[in-house]
Scaffold this motif. Structure first.
Motif, PDB file in Angstrom:
ATOM      1  N   ILE A   1      12.425  31.381  91.175  1.00 28.30           N
ATOM      2  CA  ILE A   1      12.188  30.277  90.194  1.00 28.30           C
ATOM      3  C   ILE A   1      12.787  28.993  90.426  1.00 28.30           C
ATOM      4  O   ILE A   1      12.735  28.359  91.137  1.00 28.30           O
ATOM      5  CB  ILE A   1      13.181  30.562  88.923  1.00 28.30           C
ATOM      6  CG1 ILE A   1      11.310  31.247  87.698  1.00 28.30           C
ATOM      7  CG2 ILE A   1      12.361  29.309  88.227  1.00 28.30           C
ATOM      8  CD1 ILE A   1      10.476  31.280  87.971  1.00 28.30           C
TER       9      ILE A   1
ATOM     10  N   LEU B   1      11.580  28.087  93.929  1.00 31.29           N
ATOM     11  CA  LEU B   1      10.364  26.992  94.245  1.00 31.29           C
ATOM     12  C   LEU B   1      10.435  25.885  93.003  1.00 31.29           C
ATOM     13  O   LEU B   1      10.225  25.102  93.663  1.00 31.29           O
ATOM     14  CB  LEU B   1       9.788  27.925  92.741  1.00 31.29           C
ATOM     15  CG  LEU B   1       8.485  28.807  92.701  1.00 31.29           C
ATOM     16  CD1 LEU B   1       7.853  29.440  91.817  1.00 31.29           C
ATOM     17  CD2 LEU B   1       7.675  28.357  93.641  1.00 31.29           C
ATOM     18  N   HIS B   2      11.928  25.550  92.314  1.00 26.75           N
ATOM     19  CA  HIS B   2      11.563  24.184  91.949  1.00 26.75           C
ATOM     20  C   HIS B   2      12.461  23.349  92.374  1.00 26.75           C
ATOM     21  O   HIS B   2      11.908  22.898  92.738  1.00 26.75           O
ATOM     22  CB  HIS B   2      12.193  24.120  90.473  1.00 26.75           C
ATOM     23  CG  HIS B   2      11.737  24.929  89.286  1.00 26.75           C
ATOM     24  ND1 HIS B   2      11.847  23.919  88.091  1.00 26.75           N
ATOM     25  CD2 HIS B   2      10.865  26.017  88.822  1.00 26.75           C
ATOM     26  CE1 HIS B   2      10.748  24.717  86.871  1.00 26.75           C
ATOM     27  NE2 HIS B   2      10.677  26.150  87.914  1.00 26.75           N
TER      28      HIS B   2
ATOM     29  N   GLU C   1       7.005  33.561  88.354  1.00 23.72           N
ATOM     30  CA  GLU C   1       6.725  32.119  87.454  1.00 23.72           C
ATOM     31  C   GLU C   1       5.750  32.022  86.122  1.00 23.72           C
ATOM     32  O   GLU C   1       7.008  31.544  84.798  1.00 23.72           O
ATOM     33  CB  GLU C   1       6.372  31.503  88.517  1.00 23.72           C
ATOM     34  CG  GLU C   1       6.504  29.864  88.297  1.00 23.72           C
ATOM     35  CD  GLU C   1       5.176  28.679  88.869  1.00 23.72           C
ATOM     36  OE1 GLU C   1       5.775  27.829  88.502  1.00 23.72           O
ATOM     37  OE2 GLU C   1       4.859  29.218  89.291  1.00 23.72           O
TER      38      GLU C   1
ATOM     39  N   TRP D   1       8.543  33.328  83.133  1.00 21.45           N
ATOM     40  CA  TRP D   1       9.313  32.780  82.200  1.00 21.45           C
ATOM     41  C   TRP D   1       8.412  31.562  81.894  1.00 21.45           C
ATOM     42  O   TRP D   1       9.915  30.338  81.268  1.00 21.45           O
ATOM     43  CB  TRP D   1      10.187  31.531  83.636  1.00 21.45           C
ATOM     44  CG  TRP D   1      10.773  32.954  84.635  1.00 21.45           C
ATOM     45  CD1 TRP D   1      10.627  33.349  86.071  1.00 21.45           C
ATOM     46  CD2 TRP D   1      12.096  33.577  84.179  1.00 21.45           C
ATOM     47  NE1 TRP D   1      11.274  33.924  85.761  1.00 21.45           N
ATOM     48  CE2 TRP D   1      12.318  34.028  84.699  1.00 21.45           C
ATOM     49  CE3 TRP D   1      13.175  33.781  82.732  1.00 21.45           C
ATOM     50  CZ2 TRP D   1      13.849  35.185  85.172  1.00 21.45           C
ATOM     51  CZ3 TRP D   1      14.225  33.889  82.573  1.00 21.45           C
ATOM     52  CH2 TRP D   1      13.939  35.455  83.398  1.00 21.45           C
TER      53      TRP D   1
END
Ligand SMILES: CCCCCCCC/C=C\CCCCC/C=C/C(=O)SCCNC(=O)CCNC(=O)[C@H](O)C(C)(C)COP(=O)(O)OP(=O)(O)OC[C@H]1O[C@@H](n2cnc3c(N)ncnc32)[C@H](O)[C@@H]1OP(=O)(O)O
Ligand SMILES: Cc1cc2nc3c(=O)[nH]c(=O)nc-3n(C[C@H](O)[C@H](O)[C@H](O)COP(=O)(O)OP(=O)(O)OC[C@H]3O[C@@H](n4cnc5c(N)ncnc54)[C@H](O)[C@@H]3O)c2cc1C
Length: 710
Positions: free
Chosen positions: A30, A33-34, A676, A679
């Protein structure tokens, strides 16, 4: 403080206020990704993990889209509407299973209002508006308003009544539902208890719920949204009960939506599954001597005069059931949509998912390559196509019968009833079971809401019950079959889908000529086997009923009803196979399209033959050896379908939004999406869960204390 502090602070807040710390606690993927943001996501979306699968297809997918949708125009309109919905944030649905009932219902109202706004703004045609609503994909009061309230007024209202009520409904100045089922009776329509008693003094009907069991129970849209309903009640005039008739009744104020005097109503409560059909306000309704003007009885089929005299037009009484016939044919069309969605998810995921087979460090096996996976999945793929084509045919039949009825020709009413009832029953039962099978075909991940399959199943499964319980409907088909068999002796030639029964002499004694596996590719061989099986099962039932000489015919029917059910299924499967064969015989443009449909048609037919081999053998239509040859051919067909499987589901042309499944994504990039999605669950809003201080910490501390004392 971080671990033991407030557990109500959200991850999001922490991540942004303390990046170093959050990165430490946040799952690594994550963070990546962010940190890379939307650009990274976009780049990921451009990777097509299913490209190799698509490259093996031996047919023109764009042309298959046309064959599936029915025309180039249909592909184009569906594509435009699907994209319109997918790109509009109001129609977001990925959070649906996490909403409370109240939030979900409000979300449904919001979506319905927004859909209507878009329909008006964009001046969409009826065809476009229907598709837009379909892609919004959330059951709600509008389904019943457009799907049953309006058709009931059209079908059972006089010209004058249509003129008065339809414009109000078309502009949503009133919202309507279809209030037939009661707490005590659903299947048995003649057993309904609500009364509509004519009062000649005031020229009104008095609508009343005399018992608890007469409470209307189940109508969709009734609980919270509808202002009006078509209510089915026993018509009583001049002291005589004339049975069930339809009445337009206002339920709620058009000013403040409060129930009108004498009306008690509400929602019947939560239903199976999270999200799913809980967006619909299925309702309960009771009347306490509610008065409506006489002209609110739907009077196309029968009338009550000002003096209270009952007049029945010279038409069959069963026309009262016309709205149900209409919806049953829509449900058949809908079955292929639900089934194709599930199959699309399972096929794409099966091509992505790999298990076993890499002892030497090479790639693992795609689960789609396992023969067992193919033998479970490909018949469902073939069924989706089969239901699509039989649905198109049923729609044609319905339109044809409607035109004949307008011309006062009632000769095809029975055929319409048998086909809509039987096909509704078979296609919905198969589809509901198939969605569950697709969930299993996706292994553990299929059980996650984010796979889309649990919600699809929960939304779909009541189709086996609503609009007629499937067993009750199949028994209707069986009754018509028995009537047809009994008329054969008198030389009456059956027509329509029963026409094959006219070949009784031949079909009762014919032997299949199949002598090799390839012989089963001959449509005539398939057709003959299915016709002989269906006819012999029906004749066996008829003989068994008449042999029970000591009994009344009705008692014999009751005694033999489990066998009759199977005979009805055999007859309906014959119709599906026949319509698929007829479709494949037509001109079908596009490289390789006809060949693929031919293969799917054979898969469908031979799969049914294999699954119901007992019927075929018991009725002597084929020998055990011929049954084995059919199975052998089926295996060869699966191998033929395998390289085309992903392209065959691409031809359904579903957007990722409509599919609503991380496993069924077009790009096959399943794992990051699954990761993803996890979450987003409300449980992950806090790192330390609510309840930790109340229940977990004291427990752990207590145990630690005990241990420290040892
Ligand atoms: C709303 C959306 C619209 C479109 C969207 C499509 C996509 C769908 C997706 C989602 C929508 C979900 C919405 C769900 C909404 C659900 C609504 C409902 O459930 S409404 C309530 C439905 N209720 C039923 O279906 C009740 C079932 N029962 C019956 O139909 C009847 O009671 C019966 C079982 C048929 C028995 O009837 P009856 O006792 O009157 O008669 P019998 O003695 O058995 O038969 C007498 C003769 O009548 C013939 N017959 C019976 N029915 C019909 C018919 N419909 N048409 C023509 N003829 C009929 C029967 O064959 C007998 O003939 P004879 O033997 O005398 O010749
Ligand atoms: C989600 C949903 C939406 C609905 N929406 C509407 C709506 O908008 N408007 C409306 O009016 N109604 C609606 N209904 C009601 C629906 O039409 C009925 O539930 C349906 O017709 C089945 O009737 P029942 O509930 O009386 O089942 P029952 O008849 O009580 O069925 C119970 C069992 O008895 C068996 N059975 C019944 N009769 C026979 C028989 N003669 N022979 C053998 N077995 C039999 C059935 O097979 C079943 O196994 C809805 C229902 C659901 C679930």
């Amino acid at each position: 403080m971080w671990r033991g502090g407030s557990n109500t602070r959200t991850c999001k807040r922490r991540f942004f206020s303390s990046p170093t710390r959050s990165r430490h606690h946040r799952p690594p993927y994550i963070c990546r990704l962010h940190s890379r943001g939307s650009q990274h996501l976009k780049a990921m979306a451009e990777v097509d993990h299913l490209a190799a699968e698509r490259a093996t297809a031996r047919f023109d997918v764009e042309e298959m889209k046309v064959a599936w949708a029915g025309s180039r125009h249909a592909v184009h309109v569906a594509d435009r509407m699907a994209r319109l919905v997918a790109s509009d944030p109001v129609f977001r649905k990925d959070n649906r299973t996490m909403l409370s009932r109240k939030e979900l219902f409000k979300d449904t109202l919001r979506k319905a209002a927004h859909a209507w706004k878009r329909i008006v703004e964009l001046r969409l045609t009826e065809e476009e508006a229907d598709l837009l609503r379909q892609y919004v994909d959330q059951p709600g009061y509008v389904d019943l308003h457009w799907g049953m309230f309006v058709p009931a007024i059209k079908g059972q209202g006089t010209e004058e009544q249509q003129h008065k009520w339809l414009p109000l409904a078309y502009k949503f100045q009133i919202i309507g539902c279809y209030a037939q089922t009661e707490l005590g009776h659903g299947s048995n329509v003649q057993g309904l208890e609500t009364t509509a008693t004519f009062d000649p003094k005031t020229d009104e009907f008095v609508i009343h719920s005399p018992t608890l069991t007469s409470s209307k129970w189940w109508p969709g849209g009734l609980g919270k949204a509808s202002t009006h309903a078509v209510v089915y009640a026993r018509l009583i005039t001049e002291g005589k009960d004339y049975g069930i008739h339809g009445f337009i009744v206002q339920l709620r104020s058009l000013e403040d939506h409060s129930p009108l005097p004498g009306v008690t109503l509400g929602d019947i409560g939560g239903k199976f599954g999270s999200g799913a059909y809980n967006s619909m306000d299925n309702g309960v309704l009771r009347f306490d001597h509610v008065r409506i003007p006489r002209d609110q009885m739907l009077m196309r089929l029968s009338q009550v005069t000002r003096e209270g005299k009952y007049v029945h037009s010279n038409v069959p009484k069963q026309l009262l059931y016309g709205t149900m016939v209409y919806v049953r044919q829509s449900i058949v069309a809908d079955a292929s949509k639900a089934l194709s969605r599930a199959v699309c998810i399972a096929v794409r995921y099966s091509a992505v998912r790999k298990q076993f087979g890499s002892q030497d460090g090479g790639p693992e096996t795609q689960v789609l390559n396992y023969k067992t996976q193919q033998s479970r999945l490909f018949p469902l793929l073939a069924s989706a196509y089969a239901f699509r084509f039989v649905g198109d045919w049923l729609n044609w039949l319905y339109t044809d019968v409607t035109q004949k009825l307008e011309a006062k020709d009632f000769s095809t009413l029975q055929e319409a009833h048998a086909c809509t009832a039987g096909l509704k029953a078979v296609t919905t039962s198969v589809t509901a079971d198939a969605i569950e099978e697709c969930r299993k075909l996706c292994g553990g991940h299929g059980y996650l809401n984010s796979s889309g399959l649990p919600e699809l199943f929960a939304v779909y499964v009541p189709a086996c019950t609503y609009e007629g319980d499937n067993v009750v409907l199949l028994l209707q088909v069986a009754r018509i079959l028995m009537k047809t068999v009994s008329q054969l002796a008198s030389g009456k030639q059956p027509v329509g889908t029963m026409a094959y029964m006219g070949k009784v002499q031949y079909l009762m004694q014919c032997k299949s000529a199949v002598s090799s596996a390839e012989d089963w590719l001959n449509p005539d061989a398939i057709q003959e086997a299915f016709e002989a099986r269906a006819l012999r099962m029906a004749v066996n039932c008829a003989q068994n009923i008449s042999q029970a000489a000591s009994q009344e015919e009705a008692a014999g029917f009751y005694e033999r009803s489990p066998d009759l059910l199977e005979a009805a299924v055999a007859h309906i499967q014959l119709i599906i196979v026949t319509k698929f064969i007829e479709k494949v015989h037509q001109e079908i443009p596009g490289h390789g399209v006809k060949e693929q449909l031919q293969a799917l048609c054979n898969v469908y037919a031979l799969y049914i033959l294999h699954k119901h081999l007992g019927d075929f053998l018991a009725t002597g239509c084929i020998t055990p050896r011929q049954g084995a040859l059919a199975n052998e051919q089926l295996g060869k067909l699966y191998a033929q379908v395998r390289p085309n499987a992903v392209a065959l589901v691409d031809a359904f042309n579903y957007t990722d939004h409509y599919l609503g499944s991380v496993l069924g994504r077009y790009d096959g990039d399943v794992y990051p999406a699954l990761y993803e999605e996890a979450w987003k669950d409300p449980l992950n809003e806090t790192v330390v869960p609510e309840g930790y201080h109340e229940y977990l910490r004291p427990l752990i501390k207590q145990q630690q204390l005990k241990l420290s004392r040892l």
